[in-house]
Structure formats: C-alpha cells, structure tokens
Design a protein around this motif. Sequence first.
Motif, PDB file in Angstrom:
ATOM      1  N   ILE A   8       0.857  -1.179   0.000  1.00 42.96           N
ATOM      2  CA  ILE A   8       0.000   0.000   0.000  1.00 42.96           C
ATOM      3  C   ILE A   8       0.896   1.233   0.000  1.00 42.96           C
ATOM      4  N   SER A  11      -2.091   5.909   2.525  1.00 40.23           N
ATOM      5  CA  SER A  11      -3.214   5.796   3.455  1.00 40.23           C
ATOM      6  C   SER A  11      -3.833   7.180   3.614  1.00 40.23           C
ATOM      7  N   ALA A  40      -2.107   2.663  -5.168  1.00 40.08           N
ATOM      8  CA  ALA A  40      -2.497   1.588  -4.254  1.00 40.08           C
ATOM      9  C   ALA A  40      -2.687   2.194  -2.865  1.00 40.08           C
ATOM     10  N   GLU A  42      -5.558   3.003   0.776  1.00 39.28           N
ATOM     11  CA  GLU A  42      -6.633   2.642   1.686  1.00 39.28           C
ATOM     12  C   GLU A  42      -7.183   3.915   2.306  1.00 39.28           C
ATOM     13  N   GLY A  86       0.227   2.393   4.708  1.00 42.40           N
ATOM     14  CA  GLY A  86       0.863   3.001   3.553  1.00 42.40           C
ATOM     15  C   GLY A  86       2.215   3.617   3.873  1.00 42.40           C
TER      16      GLY A  86
END
Length: 390
Positions: A8, A11, A40, A42, A86
């Motif tokens: 990730i 973030s 990529a 979240e 992340g």
Amino acid sequence: MPASTGTIELSIVMPCLNEAETLATCIDKANGYLARSGVAGEVIVADNGSTDGSQDIARAHGARVVDVEAKGYGNALMGGIEAARGDYVIMGDADDSYDFSRLDAFVERLRAGDQLVMGNRFKGGIAEGAMPPLHKYLGNPVLSWIGRVLFRSPIGDFHCGLRGFDRRSILDLHLQTTGMEFASEVVVKSTLGGLRVSEVPTTLDKDGRSRPPHLRSWRDGWRHLRFLLIFSPRWLFLIPGAVAFFLGLIGTLAITFGPVVFGRVGFELSSQIYLAALTVVGYQSVLFAILTKIYAQHEGFRIPRSRNFDRLERRISLESGALVGLALFLVGLVIAIWQFSAWAASGFGAFDHEGAARTAVLAALFMMLGSQTIMAGMFLGVLKVGLRKE
C-alpha cells in the motif's frame, strides 16, 4: 505499531467524531481518487467515540475504522497514522471542507522525496463562508507568521487540515500533543527535525455539517500560540531575558554612584530598586531558557543545535554553576561587609541614608544573582543524572 507492508503506497486518514452527515461523501471522494489515479491505497477513519453511527457508515463505504479511545484531535490522528499501512499518509478533516478527489499534487511531492507536504488554503482559494473572518484575517495569518519567524519554516498556512507526509518520518518525530495544537506540532517538529517540507495550493469549501464545528476559536488559538512560544525558548525567554538583564544591570550600576539625569528626567534610588528587580527577572529568564534547551536535548527532542550552545553546555555543570554563583554572592557580601565596616569606623553614627541604600541595593543584587546561579547549577545536576529508561 503496524509497519508498512510495502503493498500500500498511500493511506488517507480522516479523524472522526460524529461526522455522519459528511463522512460518506469524503470516503467516496477518497476512494474515487485512488481508483482514478491508480495509487495503491486505503481509507482509514480514526473514530474518536462517535455516537451517530459514523463507524457503520465508514465500513459501508469501504473504509477501515480504527477506534481511538483517547479523546482529542491529535490523539485521533496519531491513532490513524499508527494503524496506517501506507508508506505515505494524507490526512484531512471528514467534514467535506477538503476535496479528497484532488490529491495529485500531494502525491507528486511525496514521490519526489518531500517528507511533509502542507496544503495552503490562502493560495488555493477559500470559498465564501468556509472560514470565519476572525480565522481568515487574524488567527491563521498571525499564527502562521509567528511560526515562520520563530522556526524559519517555509509554510504559509500552519493550520491547513489537509496535509501529506512520509509515515515513518512523522512517527520518528514522536509527536506528543493531543488536541488541535497537533497541527502546529507537525510543522514545527518537521522543520526543526530537518525534514523536507513543502506546500501545495488547496481549496477550502464550506463544510457540510448542520452542527457547529468542534473548533473553539479563542481556546484553540491560544493553545496553538502557547505551543509555538514554549517550543521556542530563545524568543520567549532568552532574548527578552538578556535585554532585561543588561538594561537592569547597567542602570543599577550607574545609579550606585549617584543620581543619573537625562535631560529633565532623573533616576535615583527608587529607579535603582526597580532596575535591580528587572535584572533579577531577566537573569532568571536567561537561566530558564538555557535549562529548557538542555532538558529538551537531554530528552531527545529534535531541536536545532549550535556550536556556541554546545560549547556552553560542555562548560556548565553543577560544579561550575556553584563556583560562579559563589563568586557572585561573595562580591555582594564583600560590598555589604565594606559598607558595614565603613559605618563601624564612623562610630555607627549618622550617615548618608540614600547613598547607603544605593550601595545596599547593589550588594543585595549580586547576592541574589549568586544564589540563583547556584540553584540553577544544582538543577542542571539533577537534569544530567543518568537514568535507565525502560
């Protein structure tokens, strides 16, 4: 503390306390950005005890909810940052005042190696009614200016709620504040810690909530200002203290030999007493600034070091403080003994009361400065006691 997984990159962290009205919109915009950009990532909602169902809304819209029990804006954000997976984190308020669908500039600067990327609302644009006039024309500009002056920071908007950073770099700063002053702490410690800091224009829209914001203008403004001042002992204590000390000392010494007259203004005994008090207060302020900086460095705070201060720190100790303090005290004591001896030699008869008082003020001043120095040396000895930290 979870470490970055490497899978990730980003973030997006949103602190949340009863944001049911706007939370879904913010999460959808953030997820839309991730899908459009191919980053990529979240979305994390750091919930600080919501009672309006915000947690369920967050999960329903694809966000990961992190429950943070300790109350406060700073606590909520740190909980989300620590839980992030992340390499980079972009944080922003969940009130729909920031556009999470337009994060390209932040990611670009982070990928280029910047460790803190601040949004600047004054460069990007503030929608009508989005920021109270008190904040727009006084609070934010003044506090940001103070931050730039005290810490030589390039940031023009210290309190922008949308900002991105390298997660590991920010965690290494060991941020401590729990409330709204967390916004200032991030910028100050990043600057003092030598991180690569930059800013990008961002917009501020009127938030979508029907309730008043959590921010309290005067209370939170004072907390920001207090943090900035306390974290800069040079400007709060050292420089004002040094000026007060030298002005007071020179004035006290000058009046010891008789009244001092400038034009139509004269300075006599009463002025000398006030100047002596100014000297003591200024000296205490200087000592406090030195001890504060030594304590900060002893505790591992990331503050700028200078060769001059490092040399000073190596020279001062409990022993050196005691010796200097004893010397100052003895100067005052010698003056007092000389004055008493002169009185005794005259048979303890009548004397010049005002002249004697001026000399007594000088003697008392040196004894007070000596006592202060001795006690500061003892406190420094306490600071330098080696302790095993678990």
